[in-house]
Design a protein around this motif. Structure first.
Motif, PDB file in Angstrom:
ATOM      1  N   PRO A 140     -71.497  41.049 -79.093  1.00 54.94           N
ATOM      2  CA  PRO A 140     -70.900  40.298 -77.986  1.00 54.94           C
ATOM      3  C   PRO A 140     -70.334  41.148 -76.859  1.00 54.94           C
ATOM      4  N   ALA A 141     -69.952  42.387 -77.139  1.00 55.95           N
ATOM      5  CA  ALA A 141     -69.389  43.260 -76.101  1.00 55.95           C
ATOM      6  C   ALA A 141     -70.462  43.824 -75.173  1.00 55.95           C
ATOM      7  N   ASP A 142     -71.732  43.722 -75.558  1.00 53.62           N
ATOM      8  CA  ASP A 142     -72.834  44.191 -74.726  1.00 53.62           C
ATOM      9  C   ASP A 142     -73.210  43.091 -73.740  1.00 53.62           C
ATOM     10  N   GLY A 143     -73.335  43.433 -72.478  1.00 54.04           N
ATOM     11  CA  GLY A 143     -73.599  42.444 -71.437  1.00 54.04           C
ATOM     12  C   GLY A 143     -74.859  41.628 -71.658  1.00 54.04           C
ATOM     13  N   ARG A 144     -75.966  42.278 -71.969  1.00 55.70           N
ATOM     14  CA  ARG A 144     -77.219  41.555 -72.214  1.00 55.70           C
ATOM     15  C   ARG A 144     -77.103  40.653 -73.432  1.00 55.70           C
ATOM     16  N   ALA A 145     -76.508  41.191 -74.493  1.00 57.95           N
ATOM     17  CA  ALA A 145     -76.342  40.409 -75.717  1.00 57.95           C
ATOM     18  C   ALA A 145     -75.419  39.221 -75.479  1.00 57.95           C
ATOM     19  N   ALA A 146     -74.360  39.430 -74.707  1.00 58.64           N
ATOM     20  CA  ALA A 146     -73.432  38.337 -74.410  1.00 58.64           C
ATOM     21  C   ALA A 146     -74.145  37.226 -73.644  1.00 58.64           C
ATOM     22  N   PHE A 147     -75.024  37.599 -72.728  1.00 60.63           N
ATOM     23  CA  PHE A 147     -75.803  36.608 -71.984  1.00 60.63           C
ATOM     24  C   PHE A 147     -76.684  35.793 -72.938  1.00 60.63           C
ATOM     25  N   THR A 148     -77.359  36.471 -73.843  1.00 62.25           N
ATOM     26  CA  THR A 148     -78.220  35.788 -74.809  1.00 62.25           C
ATOM     27  C   THR A 148     -77.401  34.895 -75.724  1.00 62.25           C
ATOM     28  N   LEU A 149     -76.236  35.385 -76.176  1.00 60.78           N
ATOM     29  CA  LEU A 149     -75.367  34.572 -77.025  1.00 60.78           C
ATOM     30  C   LEU A 149     -74.886  33.326 -76.286  1.00 60.78           C
ATOM     31  N   ARG A 150     -74.530  33.488 -75.035  1.00 61.57           N
ATOM     32  CA  ARG A 150     -74.059  32.343 -74.249  1.00 61.57           C
ATOM     33  C   ARG A 150     -75.156  31.288 -74.106  1.00 61.57           C
ATOM     34  N   ILE A 151     -76.370  31.724 -73.833  1.00 64.77           N
ATOM     35  CA  ILE A 151     -77.490  30.790 -73.709  1.00 64.77           C
ATOM     36  C   ILE A 151     -77.732  30.096 -75.056  1.00 64.77           C
ATOM     37  N   ALA A 152     -77.669  30.845 -76.148  1.00 64.24           N
ATOM     38  CA  ALA A 152     -77.852  30.256 -77.478  1.00 64.24           C
ATOM     39  C   ALA A 152     -76.783  29.208 -77.767  1.00 64.24           C
ATOM     40  N   LEU A 153     -75.541  29.480 -77.379  1.00 60.56           N
ATOM     41  CA  LEU A 153     -74.463  28.508 -77.582  1.00 60.56           C
ATOM     42  C   LEU A 153     -74.736  27.223 -76.810  1.00 60.56           C
ATOM     43  N   VAL A 154     -75.150  27.351 -75.583  1.00 61.15           N
ATOM     44  CA  VAL A 154     -75.438  26.170 -74.761  1.00 61.15           C
ATOM     45  C   VAL A 154     -76.590  25.368 -75.362  1.00 61.15           C
ATOM     46  N   GLY A 177     -89.088  39.631 -77.021  1.00 57.19           N
ATOM     47  CA  GLY A 177     -87.856  39.317 -77.741  1.00 57.19           C
ATOM     48  C   GLY A 177     -86.609  39.718 -76.975  1.00 57.19           C
ATOM     49  N   ALA A 178     -86.722  40.700 -76.116  1.00 56.21           N
ATOM     50  CA  ALA A 178     -85.580  41.118 -75.302  1.00 56.21           C
ATOM     51  C   ALA A 178     -85.339  40.152 -74.150  1.00 56.21           C
ATOM     52  N   LEU A 179     -86.294  39.270 -73.934  1.00 59.67           N
ATOM     53  CA  LEU A 179     -86.208  38.306 -72.836  1.00 59.67           C
ATOM     54  C   LEU A 179     -85.996  36.878 -73.344  1.00 59.67           C
ATOM     55  N   LEU A 180     -85.435  36.732 -74.526  1.00 65.26           N
ATOM     56  CA  LEU A 180     -85.267  35.391 -75.091  1.00 65.26           C
ATOM     57  C   LEU A 180     -84.479  34.462 -74.178  1.00 65.26           C
ATOM     58  N   ALA A 181     -83.388  34.941 -73.635  1.00 66.28           N
ATOM     59  CA  ALA A 181     -82.564  34.080 -72.779  1.00 66.28           C
ATOM     60  C   ALA A 181     -83.341  33.659 -71.533  1.00 66.28           C
TER      61      ALA A 181
END
Length: 121
Positions: free
Chosen positions: A96-110, A20-24
């Motif tokens: 969103p302020a966490d780097g890993r979380a921001a990466f996952t959020l960005r991938i989810a948006l795309v 789950g930590a590797l979703l992106a």
């Protein structure tokens, strides 16, 4: 097993690391379950919460996580940006302020935008 394949995308991941930590990374590696999860559990709740929340998150990520730049571009007070980002965290579980979380959020948006695009494109 999906996490084991995708862990190469995050070389500094703690060992052991949950899939789950590797979703992106899994989504980028072609894992359809990870893609579906990110769309259904991250993108769709944000989309359903309304355009301001989605726009705020998108702008925040594109502005390098700058509250002030996001507020200026959206013509809102920085506290409004903070509130909306807290809502993102409440809805998705990702800060969103966490780097890993921001990466996952960005991938989810795309991925969510891919799913939401008109069929004739």
């Amino acid at each position: 097993l999906a996490g084991l394949q995708a862990v190469a995308g995050w070389p500094d991941a703690p060992r052991p690391v949950l899939a789950g930590a590797l979703l992106a990374e899994r989504a980028l590696d072609g894992d359809q379950d990870a893609r579906a999860f990110l769309v259904e559990e991250v993108y769709e709740p944000l989309r359903d919460a309304g355009a301001p929340l989605l726009d705020t998150l998108t702008t925040y990520l594109e502005q390098g996580s700058s509250l002030e730049a996001t507020a200026r571009l959206l013509f809102v007070h920085p506290n409004t940006v903070r509130y909306r980002l807290r809502r993102v965290t409440e809805l998705t579980g990702y800060v969103p302020a966490d780097g890993r979380a921001a990466f996952t959020l960005r991938i989810a948006l795309v991925l969510g935008r891919f799913v939401s695009r008109p069929a004739n494109l």
